[in-house]
Design an enzyme around this catalytic site. Structure first.
Site, PDB file in Angstrom:
ATOM      1  N   ASP A 189     -21.389  -4.611 -11.071  1.00  0.00           N
ATOM      2  CA  ASP A 189     -21.206  -4.869 -12.504  1.00  0.00           C
ATOM      3  C   ASP A 189     -20.959  -6.370 -12.681  1.00  0.00           C
ATOM      4  OD1 ASP A 189     -20.782  -4.467 -15.178  1.00  0.00           O
ATOM      5  OD2 ASP A 189     -18.969  -3.277 -14.959  1.00  0.00           O
ATOM      6  N   GLU A 233     -23.876 -11.059 -14.386  1.00  0.00           N
ATOM      7  CA  GLU A 233     -24.741 -11.937 -15.204  1.00  0.00           C
ATOM      8  C   GLU A 233     -24.665 -13.400 -14.765  1.00  0.00           C
ATOM      9  OE1 GLU A 233     -22.589  -9.652 -16.441  1.00  0.00           O
ATOM     10  OE2 GLU A 233     -24.171  -8.171 -16.641  1.00  0.00           O
ATOM     11  N   ASP A 286     -22.724  -1.945 -21.855  1.00  0.00           N
ATOM     12  CA  ASP A 286     -21.638  -1.369 -22.654  1.00  0.00           C
ATOM     13  C   ASP A 286     -22.091  -0.992 -24.057  1.00  0.00           C
ATOM     14  OD1 ASP A 286     -20.286  -1.909 -20.385  1.00  0.00           O
ATOM     15  OD2 ASP A 286     -19.156  -3.603 -21.170  1.00  0.00           O
TER      16      ASP A 286
END
Lengths: 927, 620
Positions: free
Chosen positions: A518, A521, A594
């Site tokens: 997760d 980015e 999300d």
């Protein structure tokens, strides 16, 4: 004092706002840059053909099998004025209709540094498909004064380098030499060359409290790309928006932001926006009724902004006189080089095949990972895990994977366990594994800056962290607090990282444990736009701005390769990642981040997952139920009914939300959710076959309708419905208490309701009554799919269960379908250890043929699995018997339930217990 | 004995079968056509050659029974295979409890029945563990029964006690109500008398005043001729008043200069002490501002509100906007908090952990540490602010609760009062009659028509009235509290009567959980208390106590708690859990749940276990 008196109540008011409304309007729009606030984008977007410097191609030659040319400014004067050097262009041609064009600064002229070429995305096999150009033909195009250089691409196509004005395009020879995809047809090409900072040069940029040193000045690249014969363009994930990309600019278009490709961790993203999300794949696909599909891919990992220009747009200003069926686009990137790929199509599947020949085929997933995943932030402790696991059994709901989010770690130090909550992780995993289930733990790229954490110590000592612009280890803020980020651009660091997944290094891990990446980015809570500063430094002096969009990709790659190493090269990895880039399909699954428990988010999940599939990333899905917020039971049920068809099927929830495991909403809803999950388990053989198809052709599991029906205009912008493979059409229900819905069923053949077996005419829109039982799903006449109608605790126990064949006959009483089987977990299939059958029904006879090439290695996958039931939809006769050959056995045909797991399932024509083995060749004749 | 042999036989035979027929049957069919059928259902299957599906959806032949192909979606035809997803498989489990499995468990490679009969396709071998498992289960069951036996007694006692206590309460309430009405009457009479007296007194006063005035006028006339020596004295009070006014004014002026506040609201009381103290200044200016607000006209107010909301947009929708002023750590923390939704909760706990480690590690970078501290204190601040907010709300709720809850807990206040305890404990007729007598006597003694009024008599009436009306109000509150109490649901047999006014506590790590039935549930950590819920009701046929509408969770719902009860010899909270954020679950052992029927059921279960046991044991 006066100030104080006035601000204090205001402060209280603010505080009140913060406390109570923070959650309501949460997308922090102002925290992210708009194109207008991004100098390169602002400049490029306002450029017109007359304000940009026209370039011409000179010195065209063939070298090393490539076409080489120099790009220079048309007038010498301008060149000296702008102090620019000629650029180098190289054009090469590859098999199956792929043309690659690179444009970079000339290194022999000593630019301040070499610009970044994104490594490890183009697969090595691609190079071997290169066609060595021998010669170049000169040809003067209609209306041109100077000649163009033409090279052969394939039987139907040429690649053309037009010298003056400079333009590159691919043309279709069979169609009057019309352009297919072209670059710089509007003359908007612009390439800002690196500079050395001189006195008085102030290139620094500021955004909010963040500063960017920009040591080499502006270095952006922009150009226009035109898709000819196209009605719509698609692709360039990841955005929460429609499948067919809406124009962002042009006549009659309400101007919006361009589509942004910049990997960002966006808190509570909104469901309809060109705003950049977690991943970026700079690949666009066009489709049109006349010409079919073509594609364009720009391998560049810097921030990119892409305008889709409304029909009638022209580069200068007004209305265009050009034919309507084309789509113009404007591509702008902050840094890097031009490394562009043209794909000629002409079918959508061809384009996917061409694109994945460059960036790699989607990996063959672990079979278990194609089943249902149960996740929540967080399953608190071992007891919680055991409880949830046992509840699935109590309610006879299958699931395959239980997930642990960040709280399972010791202080957000990944590879560790909270020893109060998870004192015996191995035993916990063994208990789960005893039921054939698996677990996944989260491992994020931010490393806690804690000297007692060996990983941090080692990374620091080895200098493995990304550096800030001053050359110190970059220190950002994420879950653990102060954190640093490994420089995943380096193969050495990736390999070191991969080793951390060995059972020795990852204490408490077992072979049934897989990984979730997760925040890659990367998410940096105190960085500009919640990510890393663009002037941070990677190995080789690469600036973060140049590599940003691929950072998560390299991290995903490192983790995935680590799991392969862990399993001695024998076990397929499973790694879910949030960030993605071109090539991600080789390393694992993606989820859309999300999302929120709202109907609109359910709705937009379909175009989002479809678009990921179009960009090669077939294995993806959205959080079922919506991550933020509490779904109403009806929304949750609908989400399960739709999510059961996502290639990646996982329920997930934020820790502030109420528990929402399938059995918590009353008996009826439990039943509905169980049924939705059962459908997925029944279809696992079909899905696995489709994953194999993706693995060999790049064609995604979940497809837009137009991929299967390329000439049906009515499907081009339909993103409410989608295809699973070539056989099933799924229509989501996106509104509360829906009583009816309209479904367009494309094609000439009819469709069978996948629940009732009822027939519907193709090529028509049907108004259907909607029930709570399921969303509308239809099976296309002329196809055969394989089901497993017995379900178990998990997919693992289904291995030996018999198959059901569902044959949906078309108007000529014929149908075809395939089945792929392997061991579901190892790489032996690469040596031929698999079963691949084609089932053909025609002339009242079903035949099973071997599709596995006879020479495909010596390994076989031995199974004795049989087909227990063959369902015939739309069969004309009322036969009572069938004959199995070669065994010469007579078997019964009777009316039996379409779905044995459903109450009151309608009876359909069923061949009872043919019990033929899937490995064998046989025929079954309806008597 | 037969059953078991049959089961084992099936395993052996079907394993053999599997090897024999490998080329053609990979899914195995049990040898015994009646395999997996519960004994009570066998008749159904054996009665005819064509058997109906239980759900009426169709029928099947004897040959289709357990032929590993699903003919009835409800699974009637496949009790012994996995062919029907809706089916059930019966394991005899001789020596233990028979169980019914989902047919998804048959031949799935996992041993589910302790007798191993669910796995017969030869892929796994399941040992028969029924004897061991049965013994463990029996021992557990015996223990449970023992608990129940004692528990049932305790429960009966409780119920008896509750009955008499309830009766007593009812009697008391009746009596109190009677007393209340009597006392009310007396108080009413006293009141009338008192008013009469007061009327008289007023008359008297007016008369006196008139006299005074006349006298004064006369005196003044006389004084005019005299010097002003005595006049100074008379004016004293006035002077003092003026003086203090002046002081106030001066103070106001200081404030004007100091703070430039337009109107210093209630400055008079504050000014002397507040000067020089910045803390007070802040307070003051807040008050001042409030005053300003209050003083403004409605239109002004609207403008103000609008303005402030505009400012919010400009200065930032929320704190995230003010990032310019934040340190990197603060910014990171702030952004993180969006996901965690906890300003001072978990995340800062995390940060505190981090801090601890850092302290332990004695991190090298001083400045780093400083920044860190800065961040931590910022969080603390936030938390305080948040708590502050919370407290205000709490206070409000507290008030609210007190209002309502005069019904709940007033006994304490009531009984706390010494004179009231008199009232209650003294046998009522006597105290009431005593009062009646006293009052009557008083009325007799006082001559209301006598003018001027006898001062002592008036005082006595007044005193009596005050005393008795306070007694009445206490009595009334007692009546109302008792009424409220009796309105509560003490269970079908009153078994939960003893829970009234009691709390059960459990300490878990740093938290103490306190469950007070009919009142509230709370979580205490040090001196801070979080309300997890107010009493709501019993649920799940008196197996669960529900508390709802507790303190609001950050970003979440109001807290709530469900207390699941089970039979135990003591009232004891044994487990507290938070399966969803802010939704708590606790386990309470209590004799109140030790029901006789359940005991019988358990005993019956044990009997049936024991009846199978020796048989099985012999065989082994």
């Amino acid at each position: 004092m006066k100030n104080k008196t006035q601000t204090l109540p205001l402060l209280f008011f603010l505080l009140f706002q913060f406390l109570f409304f923070n959650h309501v309007h949460s997308w922090k729009k102002e925290e992210f840059r708009t194109c207008h606030q991004t100098p390169f984008c602002k400049r490029a977007r306002s450029r017109t053909s007359s304000t940009s410097t026209p370039l011409i191609a000179t010195d065209v030659t063939i070298s090393d099998g490539n076409l080489i040319a120099k790009l220079v400014a048309k007038s010498k004067q301008e060149e000296t004025q702008q102090n620019t050097n000629p650029l180098l262009l190289s054009l090469s041609v590859y098999q199956n209709g792929v043309v690659r064009v690179t444009i970079d600064e000339d290194r022999s002229l000593n630019p301040p540094k070499s610009r970044f070429h994104v490594p490890d995305v183009v697969v090595s096999e691609f190079q071997s498909t290169k066609l060595w150009l021998q010669r170049v033909t000169q040809e003067t195009l209609d209306g041109d004064d100077s000649p163009s250089s033409v090279v052969y691409v394939s039987d139907g196509f040429d690649a053309v380098l037009r010298h003056d004005p400079f333009e590159v395009f691919v043309r279709d020879k069979s169609n009057g030499n019309t352009r297919v995809v072209s670059m710089n047809s509007h003359g908007l090409f612009d390439f800002e060359q690196l500079k050395v900072k001189g006195e008085g040069d102030d290139w620094e940029e500021s955004f909010r409290s963040h500063h960017d040193k920009r040591p080499y000045g502006p270095q952006s690249i922009s150009f226009d790309v035109t898709f000819h014969g196209a009605d719509f363009v698609y692709g360039i994930p990841e955005h929460a928006t429609s499948l067919a990309l809406k124009p962002t600019k042009g006549p009659g278009v309400e101007e919006s932001e361009p589509y942004r490709l910049f990997n960002l961790d966006v808190f509570e993203y909104i469901h309809d926006s060109p705003f950049g999300l977690y991943g970026s794949v700079p690949f666009m696909l066009s489709h049109g009724k006349q010409r079919g599909s073509s594609g364009f891919f720009w391998l560049n990992a810097a921030e990119m902004q892409i305008d889709v220009l409304g029909s009638g747009w022209d580069a200068e200003n007004g209305i265009s006189k050009l034919p309507k069926n084309r789509v113009d686009t404007l591509w702008m990137s902050e840094a890097g080089v031009v490394d562009a790929f043209f794909f000629v199509g002409p079918t959508p599947k061809d384009v996917l095949k061409q694109y994945t020949s460059v960036t790699g085929m989607p990996a063959m997933p672990q079979l278990f990972s194609t089943a249902y995943h149960q996740c929540r932030w967080n399953y608190r402790d071992e007891e919680d895990v055991e409880h949830v696991d046992s509840k699935f059994d109590e309610f006879d709901i299958p699931y395959d994977v239980l997930w642990l989010d960040i709280e399972h770690t010791d202080g957000k130090k990944y590879f560790t366990w909270d020893n109060v909550l998870f004192p015996n992780p191995e035993e916990m995993q063994r208990k789960i594994a005893a039921k054939g289930r698996h677990m996944v733990t989260i491992v994020d790229p931010h490393i806690k800056r804690d000297n007692s954490f060996p990983l941090h110590k080692e990374a620091t000592e080895k200098g493995y962290y990304v550096k800030d612009s001053n050359g110190n280890d970059y220190d950002g803020w994420c879950w653990p607090g102060s954190s640093s980020y490994l420089d995943m651009l380096s193969p050495e660091i990736r390999s070191w990282w991969g080793d951390k997944f060995s059972y020795q290094n990852y204490v408490g891990s077992t072979p049934s444990l897989y990984i979730w990446n997760d925040m890659n980015e990367p998410s940096v809570f105190n960085g500009p736009e919640v990510t890393m500063p663009r002037d941070a430094l990677h190995i080789g002096g690469v600036e973060h701005r140049e590599v940003h969009n691929a950072y998560g990709y390299y991290f995903h790659m490192a983790t995935s390769e680590g799991l392969v190493k862990r399993g001695d090269g024998k076990d397929r990895p499973f790694v879910l990642s949030r960030a993605l880039f071109a090539g991600t399909q080789r390393y694992g699954a993606i989820w859309t981040g999300d999302n929120t428990a709202e109907w609109d988010h359910l709705r937009v999940s379909v175009p989002m997952v479809l678009t990921l599939g179009l960009a090669g990333v077939s294995f993806s899905g959205a959080d079922v139920g919506g991550f933020f917020g509490n779904p109403e039971p009806e929304l949750l049920v609908r989400w399960y009914q739709l999510g059961a068809f996502y290639p990646f099927f996982r329920a997930h929830a934020h820790h502030d939300t109420k528990r929402r495991e399938p059995w918590l909403f009353g008996e009826r809803n439990t039943e509905l959710i169980r049924d939705a999950i059962h459908v997925r388990y029944a279809l696992l053989p079909y899905y696995y076959t489709l994953f194999r198809e993706a693995n060999t052709t790049g064609v995604p599991v979940m497809r837009p309708l137009w991929m299967e029906f390329p000439s049906e205009e009515a499907t081009f912008s339909n993103d409410e419905a989608f295809m699973i493979g070539n056989s099933l059409l799924v229509q989501g229900i996106y509104t509360e208490r829906a009583k009816q819905t309209s479904v367009y069923l494309p094609g000439k053949e009819s469709w069978y309701d996948f629940r009732t077996g009822n027939v519907y005419k193709g090529g028509a829109t049907h108004k259907l009554a909607v029930t709570e039982e399921s969303i509308p799903v239809f099976m296309r006449a002329g196809t055969i799919i394989t089901r497993k109608d017995r379900f178990r605790r998990s997919s693992t126990q289904m291995t030996n269960d018999p198959y059901t064949l569902v044959i949906a006959l078309n108007s000529s009483q014929a149908a075809e379908g395939e089945l792929y089987i392997d061991d579901g977990s190892s790489f032996n299939f690469l040596q031929g250890a698999y079963i691949h059958r084609r089932f053909i029904f025609k002339d009242g006879k079903l035949t099973s043929l071997d599709l596995a090439p006879a020479s495909s290695g010596n390994a076989r996958y031995p199974v004795n699995t049989v087909i227990e039931r063959i369902i015939l939809l739309g069969h004309a006769s009322g036969s009572k018997n069938a004959l199995v050959e070669p065994s010469n056995q007579k078997v019964d045909i009777e009316l039996a339930p379409f779905w044995v797991q459903r109450k009151n399932s309608p009876a359909v024509m069923t061949i009872r217990k043919p019990n033929v083995r899937v490995t064998d060749d046989w025929t079954i004749k309806i008597l | 004995m037969m059953k078991l042999r049959m089961g084992t036989g099936v395993v052996v035979i079907s394993t053999a079968l599997l090897f024999l027929c490998l080329p053609f049957c990979s899914s195995s069919v049990p040898n015994d056509p009646f395999f997996g059928i519960a004994p009570q259902d066998e008749k159904y299957y054996k009665s005819s050659d064509v058997i109906r599906c239980n759900d009426g959806s169709g029928k099947f032949t004897r040959a289709q029974l357990n032929d590993d192909f699903c003919d009835c979606p409800d699974g009637t035809d496949e009790p012994g295979t996995s062919a029907c997803p809706g089916g059930k498989f019966y394991c005899h489990n001789a020596g233990h409890v028979p169980t019914s499995l989902f047919s998804s468990r048959v031949n799935d490679g996992i041993c589910d029945c302790c007798d191993g009969t669910d796995e017969y396709d030869g892929k796994v071998t399941c040992p028969n563990t029924c004897w061991e498992a049965g013994k463990v289960a029996r021992d557990k069951l015996k223990k449970k029964i023992a608990t129940y036996q004692d528990g049932v007694k305790l429960r009966k006692e409780e119920i008896e006690k509750a009955k008499s206590a309830l009766d007593k309460d009812k009697v008391e309430l009746l009596k109190l109500k009677k007393e209340e009405s009597t006392l009310k009457e007396i108080v009413q009479q006293l009141k009338e008398h008192k008013e009469e007296i007061e009327k008289e007194e007023e008359k008297e006063r007016l008369r006196k005043e008139k006299e005074e005035k006349e006298k004064k006028e006369a005196e003044e006339k006389a004084n005019e001729e005299k010097s002003a020596a005595t006049g100074e004295e008379a004016g004293h009070t006035n002077e003092a008043g003026k003086h203090s006014d002046a002081k106030d004014y001066a103070a106001d002026e200081t404030k004007y200069e100091q703070s430039d506040v337009g109107d210093s609201y209630d400055g008079a009381t504050d000014s002397p002490s507040s000067e020089g103290s910045p803390l007070n200044e802040v307070e003051e200016s807040v008050k001042g501002a409030e005053g300003e607000h209050a003083a403004k006209s409605e239109t002004d107010l609207r403008v103000e509100e609008k303005k402030s909301s505009e400012e919010i947009i400009n200065t930032g929708n929320d704190a995230s906007e003010n990032t310019e002023g934040l340190s990197k750590e603060e910014l990171g923390q702030l952004v993180a908090s969006r996901w965690t939704g906890q300003k001072g909760g978990k995340q800062s706990g995390e940060a505190e952990d981090a801090k601890k480690t850092e302290e332990q590690e004695d991190l090298t970078s001083e400045s780093n540490n400083e920044e860190y501290e800065g961040y931590a204190s910022e969080t603390d601040d936030d938390r305080n602010r948040y708590d502050g907010e919370d407290e205000t709300e709490d206070d409000f709720r507290e008030d609210e609760r007190d209002d309502v809850s005069s019904s709940y807990k007033p006994d304490a206040d009531f009984e706390g009062e010494p004179d009231l305890s008199d009232v209650v404990t003294t046998d009522s007729p006597s105290w009431l009659t005593k009062i009646q007598r006293t009052v009557r006597k008083l009325f007799k003694a006082v001559n209301f028509f006598e003018t001027p009024l006898n001062q002592t008599d008036a005082a006595r009436v007044r005193k009596e009235y005050d005393e008795l009306s306070s007694k009445l109000s206490k009595l009334q509150s007692r009546v109302s509290s008792l009424t409220q109490k009796l309105k509560h649901d003490f269970g079908p047999e009153g078994e939960f009567y003893s829970f009234y006014d009691r709390c059960f506590e459990s300490k878990q790590n740093k938290y103490t959980y306190k469950v007070c039935p009919y009142d509230q549930a709370s979580q205490e950590e040090g001196y801070s208390t979080t309300r997890l819920g107010r009493w709501d009701k019993f649920e799940d046929s008196y197996k669960v106590m529900a508390f709802s509408n507790g303190d609001r969770c950050w970003n979440g719902p109001d807290r709530s708690m469900k207390v699941r009860m089970r039979c135990g010899l003591k009232n004891e909270i044994t487990d507290v859990d938070e399966p969803s954020r802010c939704e708590y679950v606790a386990l309470l052992s209590t004799p109140a749940l030790c029901k006789e029927e359940k005991l019988k059921e358990l005993q019956h279960k044990l009997d049936s276990l024991n009846s199978q046991q020796p048989e099985k044991h012999d065989e082994l």
